[in-house]
Design a protein around this motif. Structure first.
Motif, PDB file in Angstrom:
ATOM      1  N   MET A 110      17.006  -7.503 -14.257  1.00 23.44           N
ATOM      2  CA  MET A 110      17.274  -6.343 -13.408  1.00 23.44           C
ATOM      3  C   MET A 110      15.979  -5.719 -12.905  1.00 23.44           C
ATOM      4  N   GLU A 111      15.826  -5.717 -11.579  1.00 24.26           N
ATOM      5  CA  GLU A 111      14.663  -5.069 -10.960  1.00 24.26           C
ATOM      6  C   GLU A 111      15.125  -3.828 -10.204  1.00 24.26           C
ATOM      7  N   PRO A 112      14.848  -2.626 -10.715  1.00 25.72           N
ATOM      8  CA  PRO A 112      15.213  -1.422  -9.969  1.00 25.72           C
ATOM      9  C   PRO A 112      14.576  -1.418  -8.582  1.00 25.72           C
ATOM     10  N   ASP A 113      15.207  -0.713  -7.668  1.00 22.62           N
ATOM     11  CA  ASP A 113      14.728  -0.670  -6.281  1.00 22.62           C
ATOM     12  C   ASP A 113      13.700   0.453  -6.134  1.00 22.62           C
ATOM     13  N   TRP A 114      12.469   0.191  -6.631  1.00 19.73           N
ATOM     14  CA  TRP A 114      11.444   1.230  -6.585  1.00 19.73           C
ATOM     15  C   TRP A 114      10.930   1.478  -5.173  1.00 19.73           C
ATOM     16  N   ALA A 115      11.207   0.562  -4.255  1.00 18.14           N
ATOM     17  CA  ALA A 115      10.852   0.797  -2.853  1.00 18.14           C
ATOM     18  C   ALA A 115      11.930   1.616  -2.149  1.00 18.14           C
ATOM     19  N   GLY A 116      13.041   1.877  -2.830  1.00 18.56           N
ATOM     20  CA  GLY A 116      14.137   2.651  -2.266  1.00 18.56           C
ATOM     21  C   GLY A 116      14.250   4.006  -2.925  1.00 18.56           C
ATOM     22  N   ARG A 117      15.489   4.381  -3.261  1.00 18.99           N
ATOM     23  CA  ARG A 117      15.743   5.719  -3.787  1.00 18.99           C
ATOM     24  C   ARG A 117      14.960   6.007  -5.066  1.00 18.99           C
TER      25      ARG A 117
END
Length: 306
Positions: A110-117
């Motif tokens: 699982m890679e959180p969307d750190w470029a997003g929200r």
């Protein structure tokens, strides 16, 4: 930080196995992902492992796996992380219920969307660190193995350092109640002097509609406030301020909330429904902040819709 990969396995097996991988290049991501996915493929009684990551990382994995890619599930992380940290809890719980093996057995990269929200502000990042910490309690009953992937190019060193404190086996792990208390020690912005006092939680509907919130959203926001008040009242005072869509309401309560998991534990069923208390509130609102006062004092629940 270099582009080399560091992977921290969880200390214990037979329960939620919460790991962390830190990388700074797509090649390093693949180097961390391949043995994890192979472990999942070899695990008896498990469905195929799943990689939830940025499209570029998924493409690199597919290229490396070649024909073996058909044995692995791939999900664009913008399809998984579609809202708040509380929404991610619901997404994870729903996925385990629908796809995991007995006891929740499955390997999830699982890679959180750190470029997003998740990475758009320090406030938002702190909420995701809270989610990572509470996951150790929320998913403890499941035999799920999760590898959380942190790309230093998007997450940044401060986020990575904080995330290490949420993963067992990193050497700096903090128990969730400790870390949550630290996050909650950051004071909330003061309530504006012009804030309105509302007579009841139901009054949020007309108040927020008067600020320009569409009727359906105003009704949903009011329901979210009603649910929080019903679960943790009695309410001493209700303060409201802001501009649509960022409407805020603060409930001042007679008693403390105390439980760091309040509103995060998924109830049976799918979509949030009335009667689910702070879970409903967290699922439909952009931010929900709970602050307990000194021992013997009450609490504040601050809710922001947009």
């Amino acid at each position: 930080m270099s582009s080399s990969t560091s992977v921290h396995p969880a200390a214990a097996q037979g329960q939620f196995d919460h790991r962390m991988a830190v990388f700074g290049s797509d090649d390093a991501f693949v180097a961390a992902a391949l043995p994890f996915l192979a472990e999942g493929l070899a695990a008896a009684g498990e469905p195929p492992p799943v990689a939830i990551a940025a499209p570029a990382r998924l493409a690199a994995l597919r290229d490396t796996l070649g024909g073996d890619a058909k044995e692995v599930g791939f999900i664009d992380h913008t399809d998984w992380y579609t809202g708040t940290a509380a929404n991610a809890v619901a997404q994870g719980a729903g996925y385990l219920a629908a796809h995991a093996g007995p006891g929740g057995r499955i390997h999830l990269l699982m890679e959180p969307d750190w470029a997003g929200r998740a990475g758009r502000s320090a406030r938002e990042s702190a909420e995701w660190i809270r989610y990572e910490s509470l996951a150790n309690l929320l998913f403890a009953p499941f035999a799920t193995t999760a590898l959380c992937a942190y790309d230093t190019r998007t997450a940044g060193p401060a986020v990575v350092d904080a995330a290490r404190r949420t993963h067992p086996g990193t050497g700096v792990y903090e128990q969730p109640p400790v870390l949550v208390r630290e996050l909650d020690a950051v004071p909330l912005a003061p309530v504006p002097r012009a804030a309105e006092r509302l007579p009841a939680p139901e009054a949020v509907d007309a108040w927020s509609a008067g600020l320009g919130l569409p009727a359906a959203d105003a009704a949903l926001f009011a329901r979210a406030v009603v649910e929080a008040a019903a679960a943790h009242g009695p309410v001493i005072e209700i303060l409201a301020w802001g501009e649509a869509p960022a409407c805020l309401v603060e409930l001042r309560l007679c008693r403390a909330v105390a439980d760091p998991l309040a509103g995060f534990v998924p109830p049976p069923g799918g979509a949030p429904e009335p009667g689910q208390g702070l879970w409903f509130t967290r699922q439909v609102c952009a931010y929900v902040d709970v602050r307990d006062g000194a021992p013997g004092d009450g609490a504040k629940i601050r809710v922001q819709y947009g």
